[in-house]
Motif scaffolding. Sequence first.
Motif, PDB file in Angstrom:
ATOM      1  N   ARG A 151      -4.687   8.696  -2.445  1.00  0.00           N
ATOM      2  CA  ARG A 151      -4.216   9.277  -1.188  1.00  0.00           C
ATOM      3  C   ARG A 151      -4.942   8.663   0.003  1.00  0.00           C
ATOM      4  O   ARG A 151      -4.331   8.340   1.025  1.00  0.00           O
ATOM      5  N   TYR A 152      -6.261   8.500  -0.097  1.00  0.00           N
ATOM      6  CA  TYR A 152      -6.994   7.853   0.985  1.00  0.00           C
ATOM      7  C   TYR A 152      -6.487   6.430   1.201  1.00  0.00           C
ATOM      8  O   TYR A 152      -6.352   5.968   2.344  1.00  0.00           O
ATOM      9  N   PHE A 153      -6.208   5.735   0.111  1.00  0.00           N
ATOM     10  CA  PHE A 153      -5.730   4.359   0.205  1.00  0.00           C
ATOM     11  C   PHE A 153      -4.390   4.295   0.927  1.00  0.00           C
ATOM     12  O   PHE A 153      -4.216   3.566   1.913  1.00  0.00           O
ATOM     13  N   TRP A 154      -3.401   5.054   0.441  1.00  0.00           N
ATOM     14  CA  TRP A 154      -2.058   4.943   0.995  1.00  0.00           C
ATOM     15  C   TRP A 154      -1.961   5.521   2.399  1.00  0.00           C
ATOM     16  O   TRP A 154      -1.147   5.052   3.219  1.00  0.00           O
ATOM     17  N   ASP A 155      -2.775   6.508   2.729  1.00  0.00           N
ATOM     18  CA  ASP A 155      -2.780   7.012   4.105  1.00  0.00           C
ATOM     19  C   ASP A 155      -3.263   5.926   5.061  1.00  0.00           C
ATOM     20  O   ASP A 155      -2.748   5.789   6.180  1.00  0.00           O
ATOM     21  N   ALA A 156      -4.254   5.127   4.618  1.00  0.00           N
ATOM     22  CA  ALA A 156      -4.727   4.019   5.448  1.00  0.00           C
ATOM     23  C   ALA A 156      -3.664   2.938   5.575  1.00  0.00           C
ATOM     24  O   ALA A 156      -3.457   2.369   6.653  1.00  0.00           O
ATOM     25  N   VAL A 157      -2.959   2.648   4.473  1.00  0.00           N
ATOM     26  CA  VAL A 157      -1.882   1.661   4.519  1.00  0.00           C
ATOM     27  C   VAL A 157      -0.810   2.101   5.511  1.00  0.00           C
ATOM     28  O   VAL A 157      -0.311   1.303   6.327  1.00  0.00           O
ATOM     29  N   ALA A 158      -0.459   3.384   5.478  1.00  0.00           N
ATOM     30  CA  ALA A 158       0.589   3.892   6.364  1.00  0.00           C
ATOM     31  C   ALA A 158       0.217   3.730   7.830  1.00  0.00           C
ATOM     32  O   ALA A 158       1.080   3.470   8.678  1.00  0.00           O
ATOM     33  N   SER A 159      -1.064   3.871   8.142  1.00  0.00           N
ATOM     34  CA  SER A 159      -1.487   3.752   9.537  1.00  0.00           C
ATOM     35  C   SER A 159      -1.511   2.308  10.008  1.00  0.00           C
ATOM     36  O   SER A 159      -1.337   2.043  11.200  1.00  0.00           O
ATOM     37  N   LEU A 160      -1.716   1.365   9.086  1.00  0.00           N
ATOM     38  CA  LEU A 160      -1.788  -0.053   9.437  1.00  0.00           C
ATOM     39  C   LEU A 160      -0.476  -0.794   9.245  1.00  0.00           C
ATOM     40  O   LEU A 160      -0.183  -1.754   9.959  1.00  0.00           O
ATOM     41  N   ASP A 161       0.300  -0.372   8.278  1.00  0.00           N
ATOM     42  CA  ASP A 161       1.486  -1.128   7.864  1.00  0.00           C
ATOM     43  C   ASP A 161       2.612  -0.158   7.517  1.00  0.00           C
ATOM     44  O   ASP A 161       2.971   0.009   6.348  1.00  0.00           O
ATOM     45  N   PRO A 162       3.185   0.521   8.514  1.00  0.00           N
ATOM     46  CA  PRO A 162       4.214   1.535   8.248  1.00  0.00           C
ATOM     47  C   PRO A 162       5.396   1.015   7.444  1.00  0.00           C
ATOM     48  O   PRO A 162       6.027   1.782   6.708  1.00  0.00           O
ATOM     49  N   GLU A 163       5.712  -0.270   7.559  1.00  0.00           N
ATOM     50  CA  GLU A 163       6.853  -0.810   6.819  1.00  0.00           C
ATOM     51  C   GLU A 163       6.632  -0.810   5.313  1.00  0.00           C
ATOM     52  O   GLU A 163       7.581  -0.962   4.553  1.00  0.00           O
ATOM     53  N   SER A 164       5.369  -0.646   4.883  1.00  0.00           N
ATOM     54  CA  SER A 164       5.069  -0.615   3.445  1.00  0.00           C
ATOM     55  C   SER A 164       4.909   0.800   2.917  1.00  0.00           C
ATOM     56  O   SER A 164       4.458   0.992   1.780  1.00  0.00           O
ATOM     57  N   SER A 165       5.277   1.808   3.724  1.00  0.00           N
ATOM     58  CA  SER A 165       5.108   3.191   3.280  1.00  0.00           C
ATOM     59  C   SER A 165       5.914   3.512   2.033  1.00  0.00           C
ATOM     60  O   SER A 165       5.556   4.414   1.266  1.00  0.00           O
ATOM     61  N   ASP A 166       7.004   2.763   1.795  1.00  0.00           N
ATOM     62  CA  ASP A 166       7.817   3.040   0.613  1.00  0.00           C
ATOM     63  C   ASP A 166       7.154   2.577  -0.681  1.00  0.00           C
ATOM     64  O   ASP A 166       7.659   2.843  -1.770  1.00  0.00           O
ATOM     65  N   LEU A 167       6.004   1.881  -0.571  1.00  0.00           N
ATOM     66  CA  LEU A 167       5.254   1.510  -1.776  1.00  0.00           C
ATOM     67  C   LEU A 167       4.393   2.657  -2.290  1.00  0.00           C
ATOM     68  O   LEU A 167       3.978   2.655  -3.451  1.00  0.00           O
ATOM     69  N   ASP A 168       4.108   3.617  -1.436  1.00  0.00           N
ATOM     70  CA  ASP A 168       3.280   4.762  -1.786  1.00  0.00           C
ATOM     71  C   ASP A 168       3.925   5.508  -2.954  1.00  0.00           C
ATOM     72  O   ASP A 168       5.085   5.918  -2.884  1.00  0.00           O
ATOM     73  N   GLU A 169       3.156   5.704  -4.032  1.00  0.00           N
ATOM     74  CA  GLU A 169       3.715   6.380  -5.209  1.00  0.00           C
ATOM     75  C   GLU A 169       4.210   7.782  -4.895  1.00  0.00           C
ATOM     76  O   GLU A 169       5.095   8.305  -5.573  1.00  0.00           O
ATOM     77  N   ALA A 170       3.642   8.413  -3.870  1.00  0.00           N
ATOM     78  CA  ALA A 170       4.117   9.744  -3.484  1.00  0.00           C
ATOM     79  C   ALA A 170       5.566   9.705  -3.023  1.00  0.00           C
ATOM     80  O   ALA A 170       6.317  10.675  -3.219  1.00  0.00           O
ATOM     81  N   GLU A 171       5.974   8.594  -2.420  1.00  0.00           N
ATOM     82  CA  GLU A 171       7.356   8.434  -1.978  1.00  0.00           C
ATOM     83  C   GLU A 171       8.257   7.957  -3.118  1.00  0.00           C
ATOM     84  O   GLU A 171       9.427   8.331  -3.204  1.00  0.00           O
ATOM     85  N   ARG A 172       7.698   7.131  -3.995  1.00  0.00           N
ATOM     86  CA  ARG A 172       8.500   6.489  -5.032  1.00  0.00           C
ATOM     87  C   ARG A 172       8.809   7.399  -6.215  1.00  0.00           C
ATOM     88  O   ARG A 172       9.822   7.219  -6.891  1.00  0.00           O
ATOM     89  N   PHE A 173       7.949   8.375  -6.488  1.00  0.00           N
ATOM     90  CA  PHE A 173       8.040   9.104  -7.752  1.00  0.00           C
ATOM     91  C   PHE A 173       8.195  10.605  -7.519  1.00  0.00           C
ATOM     92  O   PHE A 173       7.213  11.361  -7.540  1.00  0.00           O
ATOM     93  N   PRO A 174       9.421  11.078  -7.332  1.00  0.00           N
ATOM     94  CA  PRO A 174       9.641  12.496  -7.021  1.00  0.00           C
ATOM     95  C   PRO A 174       9.361  13.440  -8.180  1.00  0.00           C
ATOM     96  O   PRO A 174       9.303  14.656  -7.962  1.00  0.00           O
ATOM     97  N   ILE A 175       9.194  12.922  -9.390  1.00  0.00           N
ATOM     98  CA  ILE A 175       8.914  13.840 -10.510  1.00  0.00           C
ATOM     99  C   ILE A 175       7.438  14.204 -10.596  1.00  0.00           C
ATOM    100  O   ILE A 175       7.054  15.030 -11.436  1.00  0.00           O
ATOM    101  N   CYS A 176       6.599  13.605  -9.761  1.00  0.00           N
ATOM    102  CA  CYS A 176       5.149  13.793  -9.903  1.00  0.00           C
ATOM    103  C   CYS A 176       4.652  15.056  -9.209  1.00  0.00           C
ATOM    104  O   CYS A 176       3.707  15.026  -8.405  1.00  0.00           O
ATOM    105  N   HIS A 177       5.317  16.166  -9.511  1.00  0.00           N
ATOM    106  CA  HIS A 177       4.896  17.479  -9.035  1.00  0.00           C
ATOM    107  C   HIS A 177       5.462  18.517 -10.002  1.00  0.00           C
ATOM    108  O   HIS A 177       6.340  18.204 -10.825  1.00  0.00           O
ATOM    109  N   PRO A 178       4.974  19.749  -9.966  1.00  0.00           N
ATOM    110  CA  PRO A 178       5.358  20.738 -10.988  1.00  0.00           C
ATOM    111  C   PRO A 178       6.852  20.986 -11.086  1.00  0.00           C
ATOM    112  O   PRO A 178       7.411  21.037 -12.189  1.00  0.00           O
ATOM    113  N   ASP A 179       7.515  21.158  -9.949  1.00  0.00           N
ATOM    114  CA  ASP A 179       8.949  21.472  -9.987  1.00  0.00           C
ATOM    115  C   ASP A 179       9.744  20.315 -10.579  1.00  0.00           C
ATOM    116  O   ASP A 179      10.694  20.523 -11.348  1.00  0.00           O
TER     117      ASP A 179
END
Length: 271
Positions: A151-179
């Motif tokens: 999370r610390y890594f991808w939050d830093a990426v988002a602040s420097l390189d917004p066009e790469s935000s879709d690489l963040d696993e939080a965006e890519r993998f919707p099954i990675c939560h309880p529901d």
Amino acid sequence: MVEHPSDRWEVGEAYEPYVGRWSRGVAREFIRWLGVSTGSRWLDVGCGTGALTETILALADPESVKGIDPSDGFISFAGKNLKDKRATFARGDAVAIAEDSTSYDAVVAGLVLNFVPSPGIALAEFSRVARPEGTVGVYVWDYAGEMQMLRYFWDAVASLDPESSDLDEAERFPICHPDGLLSLFQGAGLEGVGVRAIDVPTVFADFDDYWSPFLGGQGAAPTYVASLSEERRSELRERIEPTLPRDDDGSIHLIARAWAAKGRRPGSRDG
């Protein structure tokens, strides 16, 4: 359209210090939670470097464990490092498992399901090769929440390189939560479905200890780092470093949370 690098999963020696070592702590709690009987036959799908297979051997007293993975490099690493005669490794595909139906008492996957193109098809395959009332279980990182090193890594990426935000696993993998996991398991027709969080400490001696695993080129974040110029890599490092919590001795104490899910294949062993 921005072209992004594809994730690399090839070199076990580089993957281990990245997240492989933290997976071992999760695997211990996961195996205890599954509660599979001793003397069982296990299939470890997407076995990677063998962290989950090793834990099954140590804690579950299995008859056998077979690990399958599409990466020849990971299979080679696991085979060289796990000499237990109960363990075998082979190349395999999670959505087309080359095993007979009803072959295993437990079918498991650690940190895998989100990287499979069709998780629902994969879970159906897990159920198919499990015996009636056999256990199917998985765990995945909580990318959007408490897998803190990422999370610390991808939050830093988002602040420097917004066009790469879709690489963040939080965006890519919707099954990675309880529901998401609950819905996936119930949709596969599994019974007695349960979902839980598993937290393990991730302690780094200093910032270099935190940063160096991102330079190994294995996995989404390290693949992204490898794609950067030296100047942009240094800029990312300098953006992350002051955001991390430090103890007085300079160590960095984080947690890694995984979400785990389990269920049973319907049916009776007695037919």
